[in-house]
Write a protein that holds these residues in place. Structure first.
Motif, PDB file in Angstrom:
ATOM      1  N   UNK A 189       0.840  -1.151   0.020  1.00  0.00           N
ATOM      2  CA  UNK A 189       0.041   0.065  -0.058  1.00  0.00           C
ATOM      3  C   UNK A 189       0.826   1.047  -0.140  1.00  0.00           C
ATOM      4  N   UNK A 190       2.045   1.310   0.786  1.00  0.00           N
ATOM      5  CA  UNK A 190       2.801   2.596   0.745  1.00  0.00           C
ATOM      6  C   UNK A 190       3.465   2.334  -0.534  1.00  0.00           C
ATOM      7  N   UNK A 191       3.829   1.384  -1.320  1.00  0.00           N
ATOM      8  CA  UNK A 191       4.310   1.476  -2.662  1.00  0.00           C
ATOM      9  C   UNK A 191       3.360   2.077  -3.774  1.00  0.00           C
ATOM     10  N   UNK A 192       2.199   1.616  -3.561  1.00  0.00           N
ATOM     11  CA  UNK A 192       1.266   2.101  -4.585  1.00  0.00           C
ATOM     12  C   UNK A 192       0.866   3.559  -4.276  1.00  0.00           C
ATOM     13  N   UNK A 193       0.938   3.841  -2.930  1.00  0.00           N
ATOM     14  CA  UNK A 193       0.688   5.419  -2.826  1.00  0.00           C
ATOM     15  C   UNK A 193       1.876   6.310  -3.478  1.00  0.00           C
ATOM     16  N   UNK A 194       3.130   5.715  -3.447  1.00  0.00           N
ATOM     17  CA  UNK A 194       4.000   6.647  -4.058  1.00  0.00           C
ATOM     18  C   UNK A 194       3.970   6.549  -5.759  1.00  0.00           C
TER      19      UNK A 194
END
Length: 569
Positions: A189-194
């Motif tokens: 989820x953190x990667x997708x937000x970036x």
């Protein structure tokens, strides 16, 4: 994890158990029932709780749990770690609540867990209330612990069932698939937000400047145990690797489900995730030690899994199943909703500082570690509602819009340029109630300390056993206040600094408020301090209202009911 009916049924049953336990614990059903019983008769709630626990202990042995060592490692390891965190927290002298009974209950429950898994319910309930640990830093291990508790609960319910029905009860491989997916979802989820932060999927890797974080962390209070020239060499080292480091970070996050490919991949992922958090600590002073601990406990649980179960847990089917599960549930805020961590770094920081003057005339700074149990609150954007000028950036100089980032970077350390950015993007998150209460709270806090109120749970010779904090902004230009003398005055100073590539240029250092601490201060009424999340929502709502930015799309923007609450303020 295969796609046959028994495997899918076991995953569905465990997911249902997790959801039911989430409703009972995190969403407060059991606490509401206890409150209702307490309103009828004060002694009824404790009696029902003790009686219910006694029944569970008597009827829920470890022997009913399949591959018991895996569940035991997860439950004991995570419970001990989280208990250590909350039991050793400091007291709040302004409010005076010690939660001594809850601390003792958690210590007793950790001992009891060795004999019966039923004691995990005590740990989960105390972590929910009064300790309110369903927050950013503790939320990953808490979700993993809740998953292990749900697994054990389902195993106890399945024990008396006939064999054909018990075959659909989750086994240890199902539990570890679920816990690995919990971990992977937080990184994915953190990667997708970036990926979604910029115009293109690779914009964050290409355009962000990670070294600003390290420079800003020094301004904020991290790394001050070395000189600025020494720290600047570290900043320059990071600057040379901005893009490779960011690319590696993004790859580590997006590829997290590959941990389910093989046992070696899972252990390597636990080590890589932990190393990632150590790097974040070095750069920005965010210390996710709870996540590192959760990764270590997960690795131990993986080592406890019999090799005969490897085929049921690992493989490409498991990777695909995990990706599908994350897409269907966590990314849609079902079962759990991971925090979306993505922002742009800028070279400009704005922060409130708290200073005190002792009876000797010495001036100290109050760093966030001394404000435990509010260490995270004072390490972030607390008192932003008292800022004398509009705010341009959030914690450590972060923003969520590329145009906003570019304007701050282009302004340079020139006050006129920053004033133009302030006029376009600046916000003032006013809240008169919070502002009044913060002043009252500081009066009562230092007045109570002067009056001899207890601050630490552990005696001085055992304070090295205190669990670490989460935001290591513990140093600065002034000596740290540790309660070494009576306080006669406290002050709030608002400071702005800009990293120009060589120096941290001071833009503003303004006295906001000065308080005289006297005997009456200890009797001054006040409410408890807000949570760091509440203050972040206040600042996020202010940024969301500003034009031309559309903060609807920003991951940290308030949503749902909390957004309406923030708007109303």
């Amino acid at each position: 994890m295969s796609f046959d009916l028994p495997s899918l049924a076991r995953l569905l049953v465990l997911s249902a158990g997790y959801w039911a336990l989430d409703v009972a614990v995190r969403r407060g059903l059991l606490h509401r029932l206890a409150d209702a019983a307490g309103r009828r008769h004060r002694a009824l709630a404790p009696a029902l709780g003790a009686g219910g626990l006694a029944v569970l202990v008597a009827t829920c042995p470890w022997e009913h749990v399949p591959q018991v060592e895996v569940a035991r490692v997860l439950m004991l390891g995570l419970s001990v770690m989280l208990t250590w965190k909350v039991v050793t927290k400091d007291l709040d002298p302004a409010i005076g609540e010690s939660h001594a009974g809850a601390r003792l209950a958690m210590l007793g429950a950790c001992v009891g867990l060795w004999f019966s898994p039923a004691f995990v319910l005590v740990v989960l309930l105390q972590l929910t209330r009064p300790f309110a640990q369903w927050r950013h830093h503790a939320i990953l291990p808490l979700r993993s612990l809740q998953a292990a508790a749900a697994f054990v609960a389902v195993a106890q319910l399945a024990a008396p069932l006939p064999d054909f029905a018990a075959a659909y009860a989750p086994d240890a491989a199902t539990l570890l698939f679920f816990v690995l997916t919990i971990h992977a979802s937080h990184y994915v989820s953190a990667g997708l937000a970036k990926v979604r932060l910029g115009d293109r999927w690779y914009s964050w890797v290409r355009d962000n400047r990670l070294h600003y974080m390290a420079a800003n962390a020094y301004a904020w209070g991290w790394g001050r145990f070395v000189s600025w020239p020494t720290w600047r060499r570290f900043v320059r080292l990071i600057a040379r690797g901005d893009r490779p480091l960011q690319a590696g970070s993004l790859a580590l996050e997006l590829l997290a489900p590959l941990a389910l490919l093989a046992p070696e991949a899972a252990l390597l992922a636990c080590a890589a995730w932990s190393a990632f958090h150590l790097a974040v600590l070095a750069c920005g002073a965010f210390w996710f030690w709870d996540w590192v601990g959760a990764n270590l406990v997960l690795a131990l649980a993986l080592l406890a899994l019999p090799e005969s179960q490897y085929g049921a847990l690992f493989g490409w089917q498991s990777v695909l199943a995990s990706v599908a599960f994350i897409a269907v549930f966590p990314l849609r805020n079902r079962l759990w909703g991971p925090t979306l961590l993505a922002w742009w770094e800028t070279p400009f920081t704005q922060r409130m500082h708290w200073l005190v003057r002792g009876e000797s005339g010495t001036t100290y700074e109050v760093y966030s570690d001394f404000m435990c149990p509010h260490e995270r609150l004072y390490g972030k954007v607390h008192a932003c509602f008292l800022a004398p000028v509009p705010l341009i950036t959030s914690h450590l100089g972060t923003v969520w819009d590329a145009a906003h980032r570019d304007a701050v970077c282009a302004a340079g350390p020139e006050p006129q340029g920053l004033d133009a950015v302030r006029a376009r993007f600046g916000v003032q998150p006013r809240d008169e109630r919070l502002a009044r209460n913060h002043v009252d709270y500081l009066h009562r806090f230092f007045g109570s300390l002067n009056a001899g109120a207890r601050k630490h749970v552990l005696p001085a010779w055992l304070r090295w056993l205190k669990a670490p904090g989460g935001h290591y902004y513990y140093w600065g230009d002034l000596p740290a206040f540790r309660g070494q003398e009576r306080v006669v005055a406290a002050s709030l100073r608002f400071r702005e600094q800009y990293f120009d590539g060589e120096q941290l240029v001071s833009i503003r250092d303004e006295l906001v408020q000065e308080l005289v601490i006297d005997e009456a201060s200890a009797r001054r009424p006040c409410e408890p301090e807000p949570t760091s999340r509440e203050v972040e929502l206040l600042l996020g709502a202010a940024f969301w209202r500003s034009e031309p930015l559309d903060y609807h799309a920003i991951p940290k923007a308030p949503t749902g009911a909390r957004l309406e609450e923030a708007r109303a303020k």
